[in-house]
Structures are given as structure tokens and as C-alpha cells.
Design an enzyme around this catalytic site. Structure first.
Site, PDB file in Angstrom:
ATOM      1  N   ASP A 167      21.703 -11.702 -34.047  1.00 50.45           N
ATOM      2  CA  ASP A 167      20.498 -11.337 -33.574  1.00 50.45           C
ATOM      3  C   ASP A 167      21.455  -9.765 -33.347  1.00 50.45           C
ATOM      4  O   ASP A 167      21.130  -9.658 -32.187  1.00 50.45           O
ATOM      5  CB  ASP A 167      20.059 -11.849 -32.511  1.00 50.45           C
ATOM      6  CG  ASP A 167      18.834 -11.189 -31.538  1.00 50.45           C
ATOM      7  OD1 ASP A 167      18.452 -10.593 -32.221  1.00 50.45           O
ATOM      8  OD2 ASP A 167      18.656 -11.351 -31.096  1.00 50.45           O
TER       9      ASP A 167
ATOM     10  N   GLU B 246      26.657 -20.462 -29.832  1.00 53.66           N
ATOM     11  CA  GLU B 246      25.394 -21.220 -30.455  1.00 53.66           C
ATOM     12  C   GLU B 246      25.420 -20.894 -32.039  1.00 53.66           C
ATOM     13  O   GLU B 246      25.648 -21.600 -32.717  1.00 53.66           O
ATOM     14  CB  GLU B 246      24.689 -20.163 -30.350  1.00 53.66           C
ATOM     15  CG  GLU B 246      24.219 -19.408 -28.307  1.00 53.66           C
ATOM     16  CD  GLU B 246      22.968 -19.138 -28.861  1.00 53.66           C
ATOM     17  OE1 GLU B 246      22.162 -19.029 -29.485  1.00 53.66           O
ATOM     18  OE2 GLU B 246      22.424 -18.436 -27.260  1.00 53.66           O
TER      19      GLU B 246
ATOM     20  N   TYR C 134      18.095 -19.331 -21.425  1.00 55.31           N
ATOM     21  CA  TYR C 134      16.868 -18.728 -21.083  1.00 55.31           C
ATOM     22  C   TYR C 134      15.740 -19.930 -20.783  1.00 55.31           C
ATOM     23  O   TYR C 134      14.538 -20.059 -21.128  1.00 55.31           O
ATOM     24  CB  TYR C 134      16.437 -17.771 -22.406  1.00 55.31           C
ATOM     25  CG  TYR C 134      17.324 -17.375 -23.182  1.00 55.31           C
ATOM     26  CD1 TYR C 134      17.317 -15.836 -22.546  1.00 55.31           C
ATOM     27  CD2 TYR C 134      19.230 -17.721 -23.554  1.00 55.31           C
ATOM     28  CE1 TYR C 134      18.178 -15.392 -22.863  1.00 55.31           C
ATOM     29  CE2 TYR C 134      19.590 -17.100 -24.057  1.00 55.31           C
ATOM     30  CZ  TYR C 134      19.582 -15.345 -24.190  1.00 55.31           C
ATOM     31  OH  TYR C 134      20.483 -14.578 -24.022  1.00 55.31           O
TER      32      TYR C 134
ATOM     33  N   GLU D 141      24.687 -16.569 -21.309  1.00 54.85           N
ATOM     34  CA  GLU D 141      23.554 -15.927 -21.596  1.00 54.85           C
ATOM     35  C   GLU D 141      22.613 -16.329 -20.765  1.00 54.85           C
ATOM     36  O   GLU D 141      22.497 -17.350 -20.638  1.00 54.85           O
ATOM     37  CB  GLU D 141      23.436 -16.353 -23.046  1.00 54.85           C
ATOM     38  CG  GLU D 141      24.647 -14.871 -23.632  1.00 54.85           C
ATOM     39  CD  GLU D 141      23.747 -14.753 -25.092  1.00 54.85           C
ATOM     40  OE1 GLU D 141      22.455 -15.779 -25.369  1.00 54.85           O
ATOM     41  OE2 GLU D 141      24.096 -15.425 -26.022  1.00 54.85           O
TER      42      GLU D 141
HETATM   43  C1  BDP Z   1      21.273 -16.037 -28.130  1.00 56.58           C
HETATM   44  C2  BDP Z   1      22.370 -15.356 -28.791  1.00 56.58           C
HETATM   45  C3  BDP Z   1      22.071 -13.786 -28.986  1.00 56.58           C
HETATM   46  C4  BDP Z   1      20.799 -12.791 -29.158  1.00 56.58           C
HETATM   47  C5  BDP Z   1      20.454 -13.728 -27.413  1.00 56.58           C
HETATM   48  C6  BDP Z   1      18.641 -13.062 -28.534  1.00 56.58           C
HETATM   49  O1  BDP Z   1      23.378 -15.559 -28.198  1.00 56.58           O
HETATM   50  O2  BDP Z   1      23.318 -13.217 -29.414  1.00 56.58           O
HETATM   51  O3  BDP Z   1      21.034 -11.753 -29.189  1.00 56.58           O
HETATM   52  O4  BDP Z   1      19.493 -15.583 -27.630  1.00 56.58           O
HETATM   53  O5  BDP Z   1      17.892 -13.833 -28.498  1.00 56.58           O
HETATM   54  O6  BDP Z   1      20.826 -16.764 -28.003  1.00 56.58           O
HETATM   55  O7  BDP Z   1      18.030 -12.184 -27.568  1.00 56.58           O
END
Ligand code: BDP
Length: 625
Positions: A190, A434, A487, A523
Site C-alpha cells: 500500500d 503482514e 484495525y 499498527e
Molecule cells: C496495513 C499495512 C499497511 C497499510 C495499512 C492501511 O501493513 O501497509 O498501509 O494496512 O491499510 O495492513 O492503511
């Protein structure tokens, strides 16, 4: 398997990429950054550049291109922005006659180019390199001319496939429905596939017998002293010549004769000045000169390596730096800026460092590739802790785990450790981001990667960023620390931060029950368009981002007292991605805009991190949002 790995490690240890170019009484340095000539080879049906041997003469029909910079955003040409294939650069340079005395190595070094690179000097191929983000160099003395300009030509290709790191694919289309030569590129990651010569290019000299590598590992003793084990590699000692060496650090000296190209020893420092993260000490990042001299046939080479004395230990519950528990309160970053793309520039790096300090960030992860060494130097000096990540992002499919990828991954780990091993700020290696760590093939793959990485560097723990569940992942079992990307109120339960404490508490509990290792969230985040304000908060507003992050904090604080060792916000700043119906002008999960202006959540994070740094409780009702 084990034997094969050991052979591989021995083979790759034997070749090192050279030390960061620095001048010294025995070394001179010349910068080749600046404006180069540039052209893309868009002759899709054939490789015009290679067929017509463009490297034999100065490139024609070129435009001007700055180095270092990604070439993508420099012009107004869409073909250059989205280009996939061979891009060509050249420039002239002069060298003084004294460099061509037959006793001097003249080394041409690229700090990185994306991704596959071939370099010629005066029409002769001098090196190739596979992979971005890491340096490569060659002694080009024999190809240089005195009294006339010398030409360096570079061809660099940003095509990615199933076996590259990161992986990607190019698809070509034909038939009436498509324009001629139509193709699409997909990266399994991404961020924008920026390309070109993105870091500095330098020429430097050394004597024929030279210091090719230095490594320093510190162990702290119970009596407060430090044992500093050093290994110095020497290249270019010929025939019957003998080399002697001298090293000194903090007033402690050692000397001897070089055996088989290696000088080794341990320095005992009774009252060491230690390197500390800024959150653990009022005198952070104490760097010291480790001076190395080798002498062969009366000629001396000298190099001063900056080192920081510190020790990292991982227990079941904690991450200890110099015996004190360290908490990774921080962010994930990208090398990504307007105009220069992934091009490195001291002003941009310094601004990012100042913003990290402004937000009271203790640590960051070099998501998702090794960052410029200049950035690590700044982190050493400022006491900012770094998790160094390899470019293994996007290993999503079974064919990304083949032998070709594994061998390249070993090579990348070797090059990354080789380059970064003396940076005290780098405390842990993240071998991937990931990956499909739930696939059966991932199990042996990561077991091998961890084995090789530990053999290359026994002094740092190993981890990777895992987005799989506690009951499906097969790779964390080999890691020293568990990092989780989560997330819960963005990709899952969007608009519902109230779910987070339940989901997070459950998740952490399950992981911990299965593996007694420290865990961190590597993250978490929410997309935010700056300037959108909504109350009650809704997704994409600045208020939602703050609320979405804050929803995690009470659980972090509960587990911080036991096995929970860190929280990294995705992301430090907004960044460019491929064009997609899911991304409007890039990824907007930044605490800062791409131009480095704070969104609302940046102030909430700044407030929390100040309290964490000072070891105080913060008061949610006082968060400035
Ligand atoms: C995570 C990835 C990261 C993405 C992020 C996203 O590790 O590279 O930019 O999600 O979706 O899964 O913002």
C-alpha cells in the site's frame, strides 16, 4: 536444512557491502549527487537500451533529473510517473591523477536504487544490484581515465514479480478492447512504487589494503563495566604482506596482527558512557568514536565508526535496554514526501525527526523497508529507538514463499544487518510485514529466515508484523517479540470505536495464553481527511481519528503493567499510494498531513506520549481534542 543454511550464511558473511563513506586521513570523498541525464526506455516490444548498447555512449534525447530523488513526480509527464521498466541515467565526473596511481581503490557507491540496477563506467559494466533500499558499491579504479571526463551510466528497473521483495506483477493486455502496449502494474503493498536513484551516489578512495567492515557488540557486566566485542574485516591484503591493527574506544586501546583478514578482540570499559533512548535517560544517544587503523607495507587505512554502547534483552514480559524496561510508544513511518517521492534530503529527514520529537515519540518502525542510513544516524544521536524492517511486505500468496524469494530474503537480511548493525538506535529486526503467515509454507519459510537472521546478528531480537489470528498464524512461534497489526475500528467495525476495548482485550488475552512473549500493537489507525470535522465523530473526520486511536489506550494501559510493550500508530504522515478506488490521493491515516501539518489526533498522541515518557498517568479527560 540446517547445514545448508549454515553454508549460505558463511557464503554471504564473506561478502560485505562496505562501510558508509566517510573521509579520514586515508580516505577522500567525492559527491556525485546533483543533476544527471535521464530517459525511460518505453520501447515495450524490445529492450532498445540494451539492444542498442546505450551504455557505450552518452545517452541521447535525455531530460535533466535530480539525484537523489524518485523520478516519478519530477516532471509533468504521466508516462514517467507511472513508468515500469528500464530507466536510464548518466553523468560525467573527473578524478584527479593521484587517484589512479595503482595503489588506490576508487569506490563508486549507491546508497540505494529501485529495484534492479546495472552500472557501467566508461562503457564497462562494473556492478549489478538486486533490491531497493540498501547500498551497493564497486572499486572502479581500473576503468577510470585521467585528464578527461569519466561517464557513469545507470539502468534501473522497477518491475516487480512474485519473487521480488516486495512482490508485484505486471499484466499486458492485447485485443481490440485495449490501446496498443496497454499494461497494468500491481504492487502487493500500500505505497507508491517510487523508483530511480533515490539516495546519494558517492565516490571514495581507500588504500589497496583497507578496512572493509567493522562490527561492535556490547555486553554489560554486573560490575557496571562494558565488554565491547569488535570484529574488523580487512580487504585487499596481498601475498605475503602482513597487516597490523590498532583500535581505540573511550580511551581503551587494543592492537595486534590481522589473521585471515580479520582482527577481533574485546575491549573492557570500566566506566562506560552508555547509549540510552531519550525516554529512559536525561542524556540520550551518547555516541562515541571507535577508531580503527590498519597498516600494511607502511600504508595505513583509518576509519572512525560511531558506536553507542547499549545492550538489549527480551524476557517473557519485557523489552530491556541496558536492563531497564523500554516501552515502544511511537509510530510507523514511510519514506515519502511531495515531489521527491522516496528521495532523501537532509532537510526532510531533520523535519521528520523534529516532528517525532514534538510528538514525544520514543520509537518507530521502518515500515516497510530499510530507511536511509542518514535517518538512523539522526536516531542514534537523538535517542529515538528504531525497529528495522526488511522489504518483505506483501508475501500474500503461496508463490511468494518459493526458494527464489527465500534466497533473496536471506540476502536482504544480510545486507540490512551488514549496514545497520552498529546503530544502537536499531534494537530489533522485523523480518516482514503482514505475510500470509497462516499458510503452511510460511512455517518453514520463517523458521529459516529467523535462523539466518539470528546467525547474522545474535545481539538483536527478531519479530514481524502479523495481521493473522492467534489460532491461524504459524510464524510468531519463531519470533522473540509478537507484533500485531490491528484495525478494530477501521477495516473491522468501521464507525464503532466502542468495540475496540472488547476486541483488543480478547485478542491480546488469546495470544498471551498461547505464547509467553512480549506483545505490541505495531499498527492501528484510521483514515482522516484533514479539515473534515464531525461531531459526533464519523469516519474520515479528524475527530474520528482521535477517537478511534483513543479507544485502544485504556487496554494498552492495563496490559502495559505486564507483557504489553508498545503501541505504534499507523501512520506518522499521509503518504502516496497507487491509484485505486479505495485511496483518494493516497493513504490518509497520517497523524500529520503529507506536508507534515498536524491533524487533531497528533495533539492527542503528543499529550499521551509525553505522559508515557515521563512515566506518569495521563488523564483522558485532559486530552486536547
Ligand atoms: C496495513 C499495512 C499497511 C497499510 C495499512 C492501511 O501493513 O501497509 O498501509 O494496512 O491499510 O495492513 O492503511
Amino acid at each position: 536444512m540446517k547445514l545448508a543454511l549454515t553454508f549460505f550464511v558463511l557464503a554471504i558473511i564473506a561478502t560485505c557491502q562496505g562501510l558508509y563513506p566517510k573521509d579520514s586521513p586515508s580516505r577522500l570523498l567525492k559527491d556525485l549527487d546533483g543533476i544527471w541525464h535521464f530517459k525511460i526506455d518505453d520501447s515495450l516490444s524490445r529492450n532498445e537500451g540494451f539492444d542498442d548498447e546505450w551504455y557505450l555512449k552518452p545517452l541521447t534525447d535525455t531530460i535533466l533529473m535530480p539525484v537523489p530523488a524518485s523520478y516519478n513526480d519530477i516532471t509533468q509527464d504521466k508516462n514517467i510517473r507511472d513508468f515500469i521498466g528500464w530507466a536510464w541515467y548518466d553523468r560525467n565526473f573527473w578524478v584527479p591523477g593521484s587517484w589512479l596511481d595503482g595503489k588506490t581503490r576508487v569506490v563508486l557507491r549507491f546508497e540505494s536504487a529501485h529495484y534492479y540496477t546495472i552500472v557501467w563506467v566508461n562503457g564497462k559494466q562494473v556492478m549489478t544490484h538486486d533490491g531497493g533500499h540498501l547500498p551497493f558499491e564497486a572499486d572502479i579504479a581500473e576503468h577510470l581515465e585521467e585528464g578527461q571526463p569519466n561517464r557513469v551510466t545507470v539502468a534501473v528497473n522497477n518491475t516487480l514479480n512474485a519473487n521480488t521483495l516486495p512482490p508485484g506483477s505486471v499484466k499486458y493486455y492485447s485485443g481490440e478492447k485495449y490501446p496498443p502496449n496497454y499494461f497494468t502494474f500491481t504492487g502487493q503493498f500500500d505505497f507508491f512504487n517510487y523508483a530511480g536513484i533515490q539516495r546519494s551516489v558517492k565516490l571514495y578512495t581507500t588504500p589497496k589494503a583497507y578496512i572493509s567492515d567493522i562490527s561492535v557488540v556490547t555486553e554489560l557486566e554486573e560490575d557496571g563495566s562494558a565488554s565491547v566485542a569488535y570484529t574488523v574485516m580487512i580487504g585487499g591484503v596481498e601475498g605475503n604482506s602482513e597487516a597490523s591493527y590498532e583500535v581505540s574506544l573511550s580511551g581503551v586501546k587494543d592492537s595486534g596482527t590481522v589473521t585471515d583478514g580479520i582482527a577481533k578482540g574485546t575491549l573492557k570499559i570500566t566506566d562506560p558512557t552508555l547509549w540510552w533512548p531519550w525516554t529512559l535517560s536525561s542524556t540520550p544517544g551518547a555516541m562515541q568514536p571507535f577508531q580503527v587503523k590498519i597498516t600494511t607495507d607502511g600504508v595505513t587505512d583509518m576509519y572512525i565508526q560511531s558506536v553507542g554502547l547499549r545492550e538489549v534483552v527480551v524476557t517473557e514480559d519485557q523489552f530491556l535496554i541496558n536492563g531497564k524496561p523500554f516501552y515502544f510508544h511511537g509510530v510507523d513511518k514511510h519514506e515519502d514526501w511531495d515531489i521527491v517521492g522516496k528521495g532523501i534530503n537532509d532537510a526532510l529527514l531533520m523535519k521528520d525527526i523534529n516532528l517525532l520529537k514534538w510528538m514525544n515519540v520514543a520509537a518507530f518502525r521502518t515500515s516497510h523497508y530499510p530507511y536511509a542510513e542518514e535517518m538512523l544516524d539522526l536516531c542514534d544521536k537523538e535517542g529515538i529507538v528504531v525497529i528495522g524492517e526488511s522489504p518483505a511486505v506483501g508475501l500474500h500468496d503461496e508463490d511468494n514463499f518459493g526458494n527464489a524469494t527465500l534466497m533473496h530474503h536471506f540476502q536482504v537480511m544480510r545486507e540490512m544487518i551488514d549496514r545497520d548493525k552498529n546503530h544502537p538506535s536499531v534494537v530489533m529486526w522485523s523480518v516482514a510485514n503482514e505475510p500470509a503467515s497462516d499458510l503452511p509454507v510460511a512455517e518453514r519459510y520463517f523458521q529459516s529466515i529467523v535462523e539466518v537472521t539470528h546467525t547474522l546478528d545474535a545481539s538483536r531480537p527478531i519479530t514481524f508484523a502479523c495481521n493473522k489470528d492467534y489460532d491461524s498464524d504459524r510464524a510468531t512461534q519463531f519470533m522473540d517479540v509478537i507484533m500485531l497489526n490491528r484495525y478494530y475500528d477501521w477495516y473491522d467495525n468501521g464507525g464503532h470505536p466502542e468495540v475496540v476495548p472488547y476486541a483488543l482485550r480478547y485478542d491480546l488475552g488469546q495470544w498471551r495464553q498461547r505464547q509467553k512473549k512480549p506483545i505490541m500493537i505495531s499498527e492501528y489507525g484510521a483514515g482522516t481527511i484533514p479539515g473534515i470535522h464531525k461531531d459526533p465523530p464519523v469516519m474520515w473526520s479528524e475527530e474520528y481519528q482521535a477517537e478511534a486511536l483513543m479507544a485502544y489506550w485504556s487496554v494498552f494501559d492495563d496490559y502495559r503493567k505486564s507483557f504489553f510493550i508498545g503501541e505504534l500508530v499507523w501512520n506518522f504522515a499521509d503518504f502516496e499510494t497507487a491509484q485505486s478506488s479505495k485511496r483518494a490521493d493516497g493513504n490518509h491515516k497520517g497523524l500529520l498531513t503529507r506536508q507534515r501539518q498536524p491533524k487533531l489526533a497528533a495533539r492527542a498522541v503528543k499529550y499521551r506520549y509525553e505522559a508515557l515518557a515521563e512515566g506518569k498517568d495521563y488523564h483522558p479527560e485532559q486530552i486536547p481534542v
